[in-house]
Design a protein around this motif. Structure first.
Motif, PDB file in Angstrom:
ATOM      1  N   LEU A  14      49.106  43.841  53.382  1.00 58.25           N
ATOM      2  CA  LEU A  14      48.997  43.041  52.155  1.00 58.25           C
ATOM      3  C   LEU A  14      47.851  42.035  52.253  1.00 58.25           C
ATOM      4  CD1 LEU A  14      52.744  42.377  51.270  1.00 58.25           C
ATOM      5  CD2 LEU A  14      51.118  43.856  50.065  1.00 58.25           C
ATOM      6  N   GLU A  15      47.699  41.436  53.418  1.00 61.89           N
ATOM      7  CA  GLU A  15      46.594  40.500  53.634  1.00 61.89           C
ATOM      8  C   GLU A  15      45.252  41.200  53.406  1.00 61.89           C
ATOM      9  OE1 GLU A  15      44.942  37.552  57.161  1.00 61.89           O
ATOM     10  OE2 GLU A  15      46.184  39.262  57.721  1.00 61.89           O
ATOM     11  N   PHE A  16      45.129  42.415  53.902  1.00 58.89           N
ATOM     12  CA  PHE A  16      43.867  43.137  53.753  1.00 58.89           C
ATOM     13  C   PHE A  16      43.652  43.624  52.325  1.00 58.89           C
ATOM     14  CE2 PHE A  16      43.513  42.450  58.111  1.00 58.89           C
ATOM     15  CZ  PHE A  16      42.173  42.597  58.415  1.00 58.89           C
ATOM     16  N   PHE A  17      44.732  43.929  51.614  1.00 50.06           N
ATOM     17  CA  PHE A  17      44.588  44.249  50.190  1.00 50.06           C
ATOM     18  C   PHE A  17      44.150  43.010  49.412  1.00 50.06           C
ATOM     19  CE2 PHE A  17      47.797  47.817  50.868  1.00 50.06           C
ATOM     20  CZ  PHE A  17      46.810  48.793  50.900  1.00 50.06           C
ATOM     21  N   TYR A  21      40.805  42.516  47.277  1.00 51.87           N
ATOM     22  CA  TYR A  21      40.783  42.003  45.905  1.00 51.87           C
ATOM     23  C   TYR A  21      39.722  40.912  45.760  1.00 51.87           C
ATOM     24  CZ  TYR A  21      41.969  39.077  41.966  1.00 51.87           C
ATOM     25  OH  TYR A  21      41.883  38.305  40.836  1.00 51.87           O
ATOM     26  N   LEU A  22      39.728  39.956  46.684  1.00 49.08           N
ATOM     27  CA  LEU A  22      38.758  38.864  46.607  1.00 49.08           C
ATOM     28  C   LEU A  22      37.325  39.381  46.688  1.00 49.08           C
ATOM     29  CD1 LEU A  22      40.385  36.127  48.884  1.00 49.08           C
ATOM     30  CD2 LEU A  22      40.268  36.154  46.385  1.00 49.08           C
ATOM     31  N   GLU A  23      37.090  40.306  47.601  1.00 47.97           N
ATOM     32  CA  GLU A  23      35.725  40.773  47.841  1.00 47.97           C
ATOM     33  C   GLU A  23      35.250  41.784  46.796  1.00 47.97           C
ATOM     34  OE1 GLU A  23      35.581  40.263  52.689  1.00 47.97           O
ATOM     35  OE2 GLU A  23      36.123  42.218  51.853  1.00 47.97           O
ATOM     36  N   THR A  24      36.164  42.558  46.251  1.00 47.72           N
ATOM     37  CA  THR A  24      35.759  43.648  45.367  1.00 47.72           C
ATOM     38  C   THR A  24      35.911  43.309  43.890  1.00 47.72           C
ATOM     39  OG1 THR A  24      36.437  45.195  47.086  1.00 47.72           O
ATOM     40  CG2 THR A  24      36.091  46.116  44.903  1.00 47.72           C
ATOM     41  N   ALA A  26      37.223  39.989  42.574  1.00 44.75           N
ATOM     42  CA  ALA A  26      37.096  38.571  42.223  1.00 44.75           C
ATOM     43  C   ALA A  26      35.958  37.941  43.020  1.00 44.75           C
ATOM     44  CB  ALA A  26      38.413  37.855  42.497  1.00 44.75           C
ATOM     45  N   THR A  27      34.878  38.666  43.119  1.00 44.92           N
ATOM     46  CA  THR A  27      33.785  38.301  44.020  1.00 44.92           C
ATOM     47  C   THR A  27      33.260  36.888  43.801  1.00 44.92           C
ATOM     48  OG1 THR A  27      33.158  40.624  44.002  1.00 44.92           O
ATOM     49  CG2 THR A  27      31.581  39.095  44.939  1.00 44.92           C
ATOM     50  N   SER A  28      33.131  36.470  42.567  1.00 40.67           N
ATOM     51  CA  SER A  28      32.536  35.147  42.327  1.00 40.67           C
ATOM     52  C   SER A  28      33.560  34.131  41.817  1.00 40.67           C
ATOM     53  CB  SER A  28      31.367  35.268  41.347  1.00 40.67           C
ATOM     54  OG  SER A  28      31.793  35.849  40.138  1.00 40.67           O
ATOM     55  N   SER A  29      34.821  34.336  42.139  1.00 37.03           N
ATOM     56  CA  SER A  29      35.868  33.413  41.679  1.00 37.03           C
ATOM     57  C   SER A  29      35.903  32.139  42.521  1.00 37.03           C
ATOM     58  CB  SER A  29      37.236  34.101  41.744  1.00 37.03           C
ATOM     59  OG  SER A  29      37.636  34.253  43.091  1.00 37.03           O
ATOM     60  N   LYS A  30      36.591  31.135  41.996  1.00 34.02           N
ATOM     61  CA  LYS A  30      36.775  29.882  42.735  1.00 34.02           C
ATOM     62  C   LYS A  30      37.521  30.133  44.046  1.00 34.02           C
ATOM     63  CE  LYS A  30      37.203  25.998  39.741  1.00 34.02           C
ATOM     64  NZ  LYS A  30      38.120  25.139  38.990  1.00 34.02           N
ATOM     65  N   THR A  31      38.518  31.000  43.983  1.00 30.92           N
ATOM     66  CA  THR A  31      39.313  31.293  45.177  1.00 30.92           C
ATOM     67  C   THR A  31      38.448  31.943  46.250  1.00 30.92           C
ATOM     68  OG1 THR A  31      41.282  31.570  43.816  1.00 30.92           O
ATOM     69  CG2 THR A  31      41.365  32.475  46.041  1.00 30.92           C
ATOM     70  N   GLN A  55      32.262  45.608  51.691  1.00 31.97           N
ATOM     71  CA  GLN A  55      33.180  45.109  52.717  1.00 31.97           C
ATOM     72  C   GLN A  55      34.622  45.146  52.221  1.00 31.97           C
ATOM     73  OE1 GLN A  55      31.629  41.694  54.795  1.00 31.97           O
ATOM     74  NE2 GLN A  55      33.672  40.858  55.029  1.00 31.97           N
ATOM     75  N   GLY A  56      34.804  44.872  50.941  1.00 25.93           N
ATOM     76  CA  GLY A  56      36.144  44.904  50.364  1.00 25.93           C
ATOM     77  C   GLY A  56      36.772  46.285  50.444  1.00 25.93           C
ATOM     78  N   ILE A  57      35.960  47.304  50.238  1.00 30.02           N
ATOM     79  CA  ILE A  57      36.472  48.674  50.337  1.00 30.02           C
ATOM     80  C   ILE A  57      36.949  48.951  51.763  1.00 30.02           C
ATOM     81  CG2 ILE A  57      35.846  51.121  50.184  1.00 30.02           C
ATOM     82  CD1 ILE A  57      36.227  49.659  47.467  1.00 30.02           C
ATOM     83  N   TYR A  58      36.195  48.515  52.747  1.00 29.74           N
ATOM     84  CA  TYR A  58      36.614  48.685  54.143  1.00 29.74           C
ATOM     85  C   TYR A  58      37.962  48.002  54.385  1.00 29.74           C
ATOM     86  CZ  TYR A  58      32.207  50.649  55.804  1.00 29.74           C
ATOM     87  OH  TYR A  58      31.137  51.463  56.027  1.00 29.74           O
ATOM     88  N   ASN A  59      38.093  46.778  53.902  1.00 32.13           N
ATOM     89  CA  ASN A  59      39.347  46.050  54.109  1.00 32.13           C
ATOM     90  C   ASN A  59      40.513  46.736  53.404  1.00 32.13           C
ATOM     91  OD1 ASN A  59      38.653  43.853  55.845  1.00 32.13           O
ATOM     92  ND2 ASN A  59      37.429  43.040  54.174  1.00 32.13           N
TER      93      ASN A  59
END
Length: 119
Positions: A14-17, A21-24, A26-31, A55-59
């Motif tokens: 779940l952490e890697f998903f 999500y963040l990298e793929t 929500a790339t430019s989000s505040k989070t 990198q997000g795809i790898y994760n």
């Protein structure tokens, strides 16, 4: 595998998903800016977005590999341990080259899951 190892390994997945999500998506989000300690302007650069999405795809695939190993593989423990060791080594490298906290933030759950897999 024990229930504890399964639960911890699922949390790692779940952490890697979430990282995916963040990298793929929500790339430019505040989070994402806060998590990766990067300015929004930097995250909005095309080259950075391309790198993050890749990198997000790898994760995401690491998370998927853990899910596969836990629920579908006949070599469940072997594959889970292999992926957890990979995650820990990558976190160790990140802590040596980028930010010391990475070993705990990215590798902490994986370390606990790996340890639990031996009991």
């Amino acid at each position: 595998m024990t229930i504890l190892t399964i639960i911890l390994s699922l949390l790692v997945a779940l952490e890697f998903f979430y990282i995916m999500y963040l990298e793929t998506f929500a790339t430019s989000s505040k989070t994402t800016s806060r998590v990766f300690n990067m300015g929004k302007e930097e995250l909005e650069r095309s080259s950075v977005q391309t790198l993050f999405k890749n990198q997000g795809i790898y994760n995401g695939l690491i998370g998927l590999g853990l899910i596969y190993a836990i629920f579908f593989s006949s070599a469940q423990l072997e594959i889970v341990r292999l992926l957890l060791i990979y995650i820990i080594l990558v976190a160790l490298y990140g802590s040596l080259t980028s930010n010391k906290k990475i070993i705990l933030t990215q590798g902490g759950l994986a370390i606990l899951a790996l340890i639990s897999s031996f009991f």
